[in-house]
Design a protein around this motif. Sequence first.
Motif, PDB file in Angstrom:
ATOM      1  N   HIS A 276     -19.230  16.495  -7.529  1.00  0.00           N
ATOM      2  CA  HIS A 276     -18.578  16.603  -8.834  1.00  0.00           C
ATOM      3  C   HIS A 276     -19.498  16.082  -9.935  1.00  0.00           C
ATOM      4  CE1 HIS A 276     -15.903  15.049 -12.119  1.00  0.00           C
ATOM      5  NE2 HIS A 276     -15.650  16.338 -12.105  1.00  0.00           N
ATOM      6  N   GLU A 277     -20.170  14.965  -9.655  1.00  0.00           N
ATOM      7  CA  GLU A 277     -21.100  14.414 -10.653  1.00  0.00           C
ATOM      8  C   GLU A 277     -22.225  15.405 -10.968  1.00  0.00           C
ATOM      9  OE1 GLU A 277     -20.420   9.718  -9.508  1.00  0.00           O
ATOM     10  OE2 GLU A 277     -22.250  10.726  -8.845  1.00  0.00           O
ATOM     11  N   GLU A 278     -22.576  16.201  -9.959  1.00  0.00           N
ATOM     12  CA  GLU A 278     -23.641  17.202 -10.151  1.00  0.00           C
ATOM     13  C   GLU A 278     -23.077  18.554 -10.599  1.00  0.00           C
ATOM     14  OE1 GLU A 278     -25.430  17.110  -6.286  1.00  0.00           O
ATOM     15  OE2 GLU A 278     -26.399  15.174  -6.633  1.00  0.00           O
ATOM     16  N   ASN A 279     -21.793  18.603 -10.912  1.00  0.00           N
ATOM     17  CA  ASN A 279     -21.132  19.834 -11.361  1.00  0.00           C
ATOM     18  C   ASN A 279     -21.214  20.959 -10.342  1.00  0.00           C
ATOM     19  OD1 ASN A 279     -19.878  19.435 -13.810  1.00  0.00           O
ATOM     20  ND2 ASN A 279     -21.826  19.564 -14.937  1.00  0.00           N
ATOM     21  N   ARG A 280     -21.233  20.602  -9.058  1.00  0.00           N
ATOM     22  CA  ARG A 280     -21.386  21.636  -8.042  1.00  0.00           C
ATOM     23  C   ARG A 280     -20.071  22.029  -7.382  1.00  0.00           C
ATOM     24  NH1 ARG A 280     -24.656  20.370  -3.562  1.00  0.00           N
ATOM     25  NH2 ARG A 280     -24.807  18.155  -3.997  1.00  0.00           N
ATOM     26  N   SER A 281     -19.097  21.132  -7.403  1.00  0.00           N
ATOM     27  CA  SER A 281     -17.779  21.459  -6.839  1.00  0.00           C
ATOM     28  C   SER A 281     -16.765  20.446  -7.367  1.00  0.00           C
ATOM     29  CB  SER A 281     -17.811  21.451  -5.304  1.00  0.00           C
ATOM     30  OG  SER A 281     -17.863  20.125  -4.831  1.00  0.00           O
ATOM     31  N   LEU A 282     -15.544  20.564  -6.906  1.00  0.00           N
ATOM     32  CA  LEU A 282     -14.488  19.659  -7.381  1.00  0.00           C
ATOM     33  C   LEU A 282     -13.427  19.537  -6.298  1.00  0.00           C
ATOM     34  CD1 LEU A 282     -13.146  18.178  -9.849  1.00  0.00           C
ATOM     35  CD2 LEU A 282     -12.061  20.343 -10.383  1.00  0.00           C
ATOM     36  N   GLN A 283     -13.082  18.326  -5.925  1.00  0.00           N
ATOM     37  CA  GLN A 283     -11.985  18.101  -4.972  1.00  0.00           C
ATOM     38  C   GLN A 283     -11.012  17.127  -5.617  1.00  0.00           C
ATOM     39  OE1 GLN A 283     -11.538  19.729  -2.227  1.00  0.00           O
ATOM     40  NE2 GLN A 283     -13.544  20.713  -2.142  1.00  0.00           N
TER      41      GLN A 283
END
Length: 192
Positions: A61-68
């Motif tokens: 999430h911090e790297e803007n790659r996914s979100l859970q």
Amino acid sequence: MLRFELTEDRSMRLLDPADADELFALIDANREHLARWMPFVGQTRSAADSLTFIHAAVRQHEENRSLQMAIVQEGRIVGVAGFHRIDWTARATSIGYWLAEAHQGAGTMTLAVRALVDYAIRVLGLHRVEIRAGVENRRSRAIPERLGFREDGSVRGAERIGSRVIDHVIYAITDREWTPSNGLRAHAELTA
Ligand SMILES: CC(C)(COP(=O)(O)OP(=O)(O)OC[C@H]1O[C@@H](n2cnc3c(N)ncnc32)[C@H](O)[C@@H]1OP(=O)(O)O)[C@@H](O)C(=O)NCCC(=O)NCCS
């Protein structure tokens, strides 16, 4: 902190390492229910496995790659939903989700997925949101169908769950098709 208010008593928030014990206990209590459709369940054997999952989710999430995100009802986690991966080149993502057995049947996941689609399209500016479900997973398929997704086709031999190999149906909705959900009180607040 990213948070969506779904109803008076239901919300979504980012998973935090402090959730590991609670998340594992929920998965453990729902092992049979989840294992039918979720391959990760067999590999989740302790709170340490849930912590590893949460650490990866936080980093991605911090790297803007996914979100859970945790789905929370009256202060307790009842499920998880989020983006598997965000493809910033295509501006597309796909959504995955699960809910504790006892919390099914109340529209919670439909609300959660609606919030995620709204966030993907209106906040992140993505063009396409996909949901893949097992062909025989009727409860899961009902969610994109309820939200106006259209079927794009199917994938044969898409996933191995234990010893079963299942086919997937692909549903998708694009930014041009998505009707902003006026009734949704989604507060997307990003802080560093
Ligand atoms: C897939 C899963 C999340 C669906 O749960 P669900 O409870 O059916 O989904 P929702 O929370 O959206 O609730 C929909 C149900 O609530 C009812 N409902 C009540 N109020 C509602 C509302 N305001 N809006 C929508 N549905 C509502 C619907 O009629 C439906 O019930 P029905 O199945 O008896 O018709 C759940 O079955 C699950 O976790 N399964 C195991 C994991 C899994 O398969 N994940 C997906 C892999 S692709």
